[in-house]
Write a protein that holds these residues in place. Structure first.
Motif, PDB file in Angstrom:
ATOM      1  N   VAL A  97      -8.928  -6.207 -52.916  1.00 34.27           N
ATOM      2  CA  VAL A  97      -8.614  -7.453 -53.024  1.00 34.27           C
ATOM      3  C   VAL A  97      -9.941  -7.530 -54.032  1.00 34.27           C
ATOM      4  N   ARG A  98     -11.109  -7.700 -53.485  1.00 34.19           N
ATOM      5  CA  ARG A  98     -12.371  -7.992 -54.033  1.00 34.19           C
ATOM      6  C   ARG A  98     -13.129  -7.787 -55.359  1.00 34.19           C
ATOM      7  N   SER A  99     -12.549  -6.453 -55.005  1.00 35.77           N
ATOM      8  CA  SER A  99     -12.944  -5.344 -56.306  1.00 35.77           C
ATOM      9  C   SER A  99     -12.349  -5.522 -57.555  1.00 35.77           C
ATOM     10  N   LEU A 100     -10.378  -5.897 -57.845  1.00 38.18           N
ATOM     11  CA  LEU A 100     -10.097  -6.079 -58.453  1.00 38.18           C
ATOM     12  C   LEU A 100     -10.504  -7.786 -58.679  1.00 38.18           C
ATOM     13  N   VAL A 101     -11.414  -8.264 -58.245  1.00 44.01           N
ATOM     14  CA  VAL A 101     -11.131  -9.605 -58.773  1.00 44.01           C
ATOM     15  C   VAL A 101     -12.639  -9.383 -59.884  1.00 44.01           C
ATOM     16  N   VAL A 102     -13.737  -8.937 -59.153  1.00 44.34           N
ATOM     17  CA  VAL A 102     -14.810  -8.822 -59.706  1.00 44.34           C
ATOM     18  C   VAL A 102     -14.657  -8.160 -61.271  1.00 44.34           C
ATOM     19  N   LEU A 103     -14.150  -6.601 -60.859  1.00 45.45           N
ATOM     20  CA  LEU A 103     -14.366  -6.286 -61.671  1.00 45.45           C
ATOM     21  C   LEU A 103     -13.260  -6.111 -63.677  1.00 45.45           C
ATOM     22  N   ARG A 104     -12.245  -7.333 -62.756  1.00 46.12           N
ATOM     23  CA  ARG A 104     -10.923  -7.879 -63.678  1.00 46.12           C
ATOM     24  C   ARG A 104     -11.295  -8.746 -64.552  1.00 46.12           C
ATOM     25  N   HIS A 105     -13.039  -9.563 -63.891  1.00 42.57           N
ATOM     26  CA  HIS A 105     -14.141 -10.375 -64.295  1.00 42.57           C
ATOM     27  C   HIS A 105     -14.408 -10.525 -65.513  1.00 42.57           C
ATOM     28  N   GLN A 106     -15.337  -8.399 -64.684  1.00 46.60           N
ATOM     29  CA  GLN A 106     -16.310  -8.606 -65.815  1.00 46.60           C
ATOM     30  C   GLN A 106     -15.535  -7.419 -67.285  1.00 46.60           C
ATOM     31  N   VAL A 107     -14.535  -6.888 -67.238  1.00 46.08           N
ATOM     32  CA  VAL A 107     -13.262  -6.565 -67.938  1.00 46.08           C
ATOM     33  C   VAL A 107     -13.097  -7.440 -69.282  1.00 46.08           C
ATOM     34  N   GLY A 108     -12.188  -8.220 -68.429  1.00 42.54           N
ATOM     35  CA  GLY A 108     -11.392  -9.734 -69.132  1.00 42.54           C
ATOM     36  C   GLY A 108     -11.669 -11.645 -69.200  1.00 42.54           C
ATOM     37  N   ASN A 109     -12.823 -11.194 -68.173  1.00 45.44           N
ATOM     38  CA  ASN A 109     -13.487 -13.041 -68.633  1.00 45.44           C
ATOM     39  C   ASN A 109     -12.265 -13.411 -67.952  1.00 45.44           C
ATOM     40  N   GLN A 110     -11.649 -13.292 -67.312  1.00 46.41           N
ATOM     41  CA  GLN A 110     -10.558 -14.134 -66.425  1.00 46.41           C
ATOM     42  C   GLN A 110     -11.106 -15.532 -65.672  1.00 46.41           C
ATOM     43  N   CYS A 111     -10.121 -16.534 -65.760  1.00 43.02           N
ATOM     44  CA  CYS A 111     -10.709 -17.810 -64.922  1.00 43.02           C
ATOM     45  C   CYS A 111     -10.180 -17.671 -64.098  1.00 43.02           C
ATOM     46  N   PHE A 112     -11.160 -19.238 -63.115  1.00 40.62           N
ATOM     47  CA  PHE A 112     -11.067 -19.072 -62.126  1.00 40.62           C
ATOM     48  C   PHE A 112      -9.989 -19.148 -61.320  1.00 40.62           C
ATOM     49  N   VAL A 113      -8.663 -19.707 -62.167  1.00 38.56           N
ATOM     50  CA  VAL A 113      -6.789 -19.824 -61.091  1.00 38.56           C
ATOM     51  C   VAL A 113      -6.496 -18.877 -61.750  1.00 38.56           C
ATOM     52  N   ASP A 114      -6.942 -17.253 -62.710  1.00 37.20           N
ATOM     53  CA  ASP A 114      -6.044 -16.250 -62.558  1.00 37.20           C
ATOM     54  C   ASP A 114      -7.029 -15.530 -61.557  1.00 37.20           C
ATOM     55  N   GLN A 115      -7.465 -15.977 -61.260  1.00 36.24           N
ATOM     56  CA  GLN A 115      -8.539 -15.333 -60.147  1.00 36.24           C
ATOM     57  C   GLN A 115      -8.038 -15.576 -58.479  1.00 36.24           C
ATOM     58  N   GLN A 116      -7.556 -16.300 -58.881  1.00 35.87           N
ATOM     59  CA  GLN A 116      -7.468 -17.265 -57.410  1.00 35.87           C
ATOM     60  C   GLN A 116      -5.762 -16.852 -57.511  1.00 35.87           C
ATOM     61  N   GLN A 117      -5.000 -16.835 -58.194  1.00 36.13           N
ATOM     62  CA  GLN A 117      -3.373 -16.010 -58.308  1.00 36.13           C
ATOM     63  C   GLN A 117      -3.283 -15.048 -58.040  1.00 36.13           C
ATOM     64  N   VAL A 118      -4.562 -14.142 -58.295  1.00 32.68           N
ATOM     65  CA  VAL A 118      -4.401 -12.460 -57.613  1.00 32.68           C
ATOM     66  C   VAL A 118      -4.643 -12.491 -56.432  1.00 32.68           C
ATOM     67  N   ILE A 119      -5.746 -13.561 -56.070  1.00 28.75           N
ATOM     68  CA  ILE A 119      -5.512 -13.309 -55.104  1.00 28.75           C
ATOM     69  C   ILE A 119      -4.396 -13.523 -53.996  1.00 28.75           C
ATOM     70  N   ILE A 120      -3.720 -14.941 -53.777  1.00 31.23           N
ATOM     71  CA  ILE A 120      -2.787 -15.455 -53.386  1.00 31.23           C
ATOM     72  C   ILE A 120      -1.675 -14.379 -53.564  1.00 31.23           C
ATOM     73  N   ALA A 121      -1.710 -13.158 -54.988  1.00 31.06           N
ATOM     74  CA  ALA A 121      -0.628 -12.628 -54.728  1.00 31.06           C
ATOM     75  C   ALA A 121      -0.501 -11.584 -53.735  1.00 31.06           C
ATOM     76  N   ALA A 122      -2.238 -11.140 -53.651  1.00 30.14           N
ATOM     77  CA  ALA A 122      -2.152  -9.550 -52.558  1.00 30.14           C
ATOM     78  C   ALA A 122      -1.609 -10.355 -51.208  1.00 30.14           C
ATOM     79  N   GLN A 123      -1.829 -11.991 -51.119  1.00 26.75           N
ATOM     80  CA  GLN A 123      -2.100 -12.225 -49.682  1.00 26.75           C
ATOM     81  C   GLN A 123      -0.579 -11.923 -49.151  1.00 26.75           C
TER      82      GLN A 123
END
Length: 223
Positions: A97-123
């Motif tokens: 999950v950490r890697s998906l968040v960091v690498l998605r941001h590296q590729v697409g520069n997603q915003c904070f809320v977008d990345q937080q939703q990824v984490i919550i969905a992962a839960q």
């Protein structure tokens, strides 16, 4: 192009890892290695279940206040109480999950809320994998369906739609980077777009305890 279980084309997701192999466990190891390397630029403690990412995302969050609270990512399970975060993700699953968040941001520069939703969905996905030691390689479309069903049973309507979309985003990333033993091609067939999605009722997800069974107030929340 392959079609998913709802009869629609799968989401387009960038390849995140440096090299894709036929073996999904090898790809998971590569994802984690690449994620760790990319996270070095974030100046966070990789192994901590809480990352202060204010310095990464503060400029992307609008606020009328001169100061705002810290922006944190919580790599934890859903808590039993809305006020108490759950325990840290299982180690390997959490690193994915950490890697998906960091690498998605590296590729697409997603915003904070977008990345937080990824984490919550992962839960919610993590809950389905718990009986199998959180082994991502065993993930099935049935697990993803159950995760989306659980989201619908515990979240407000607008939040439900957003989180179900991010379950699909995670599934697409798993497919694109071959992290699972089988291709998922997942889209949740029961997902319903509420009229308020994307409007003034947009809900912030920068609080680790937000939406863990908690129904937000009817008042719009500011990004």
């Amino acid at each position: 192009m392959e079609m998913n279980n709802a009869g629609k084309a799968p989401r387009k997701v960038s390849v995140l890892i440096s090299k894709i192999e036929d073996d999904c466990r090898t790809n998971i190891s590569t994802l984690i290695r690449d994620g760790r390397e990319a996270a070095a630029q974030w100046e966070v403690n990789w192994d901590s279940p809480v990352w202060d990412v204010t310095h990464i995302f503060s400029q992307t969050i609008r606020s009328h206040r001169s100061e705002r609270k810290a922006l944190n990512f919580w790599f934890t399970e859903r808590g039993e109480s809305p006020k108490i975060p759950g325990h840290a993700f299982e180690r390997t699953f959490g690193e994915v999950v950490r890697s998906l968040v960091v690498l998605r941001h590296q590729v697409g520069n997603q915003c904070f809320v977008d990345q937080q939703q990824v984490i919550i969905a992962a839960q919610f996905i993590s809950q389905q994998l718990a009986p199998r030691n959180h082994d991502l390689t065993t993930l099935t479309t049935g697990d993803l369906e159950a995760a989306c069903d659980q989201i619908a049973a515990t979240q407000a309507e607008t939040t439900t739609y957003k989180l179900q979309r991010f379950v699909e985003v995670i599934a697409a990333a798993i497919d694109q980077n071959r992290l699972c033993a089988r291709r998922l091609n997942f889209r949740y067939s029961k997902k319903v777009r509420p009229a308020s999605t994307g409007g003034l009722d947009y809900v912030r997800l920068d609080d680790p305890i937000l939406h863990r069974g908690h129904q937000p107030s009817s008042s719009p929340m500011t990004l």
